[in-house]
Design an enzyme around this catalytic site. Sequence first.
Site, short mmCIF file in Angstrom:
data_model
loop_
_atom_site.label_atom_id
_atom_site.label_comp_id
_atom_site.label_asym_id
_atom_site.label_seq_id
_atom_site.Cartn_x
_atom_site.Cartn_y
_atom_site.Cartn_z
N LYS A 55 0.84 -1.21 0.00
CA LYS A 55 0.00 0.00 0.00
C LYS A 55 0.87 1.25 0.00
O LYS A 55 0.64 2.19 -0.76
CB LYS A 55 -0.93 -0.01 1.23
N GLN A 99 -3.97 -0.89 9.76
CA GLN A 99 -4.12 -2.26 9.26
C GLN A 99 -4.74 -3.15 10.34
O GLN A 99 -4.33 -3.12 11.50
CB GLN A 99 -2.74 -2.79 8.84
N ASP A 122 -10.32 3.72 4.51
CA ASP A 122 -10.74 2.31 4.58
C ASP A 122 -12.26 2.19 4.67
O ASP A 122 -12.80 1.11 4.44
CB ASP A 122 -10.14 1.66 5.84
#
Length: 301
Positions: A55, A99, A122
């Site tokens: 990412k 994450q 997200d």
Amino acid sequence: MSEGKRIDGKAAAARIVDTVRQAVPALTNETGAPPGLAVVIVGEDPASQVYVASKAKMALECGFKSVKHVLPADTAEDDLLDLVRDLNADGSIHGILVQLPLPKQINATEVLREIDPSKDVDGFSPINAGLLATGSPEEAFVPCTPAGAMILLRDALGEDLSGRTAVVVGRSNIVGKPMAQLLLVANATVIVAHSRTKDLAALCRTADIVIAAVGRPEMIRGTDIKEGAVVIDVGINRIDAPERGEGKTRLVGDVAYDEAIERASAITPVPGGVGPMTIAMLMANTLTAAYRSAGLQPPRF
Ligand code: GUN
């Protein structure tokens, strides 16, 4: 076996990343700074490390400012919350990604609630989940994996899924639930199946669209697929592959691809299907966040 049935997620993802990359110079000119993405990882889970590294790397390739915070596995929740607050206040950061999964001592829900919804690329914060659930995905940040899966589905079937039935297998906050919401927005008739569902195979056989997001290797067989259905396989499972040599492994989805392609009208492979779309949509969401923070209209993906 028809190759035309194989949905090329890598090519679709490359198109999205291209759109992002092309938009960055003009936006940077206009605002004086590039879009900024901060990724945060706590602990040393090897799979998470690989995801986070790719990412951060892709963000750089898009011309973003890319910041990676690696915290030790024993980080206290308060310390992670402090970092999130700092990133919320940092004007050079437009997107924040923590994450998952997080270590046991940290309450992930609390952390996700702390992320400024306008930086929650997200789409996991309650505000963004709520905007999607109440039918306003254009105002929300939509979680990257279901957003990417929807684009592949749109390429195969068009925008409007009226009259089509979709079975989503899996009810996670990351994939199953937002996927079901997106399918509803597109007018599909949606069933969310999960581990307590009775006769999943029979249910799948009724579906024009099957979305597999359970994390069980090749659980959905070819005989579970209706002739002509579109199959989107979100699973990424590493299994032993002794046929490739001792100790070797390979990736498979939640669907038995070689069987299912015989019945499906279109199907995503693993790898090379939904996977590349997840990271592309993270770039798209970060670009969108930067446009919104400048009061500008973002491109449509
Ligand atoms: N863990 C598995 N998938 C995801 C994702 O899309 N975002 C984050 N932050 N963590 C994940």
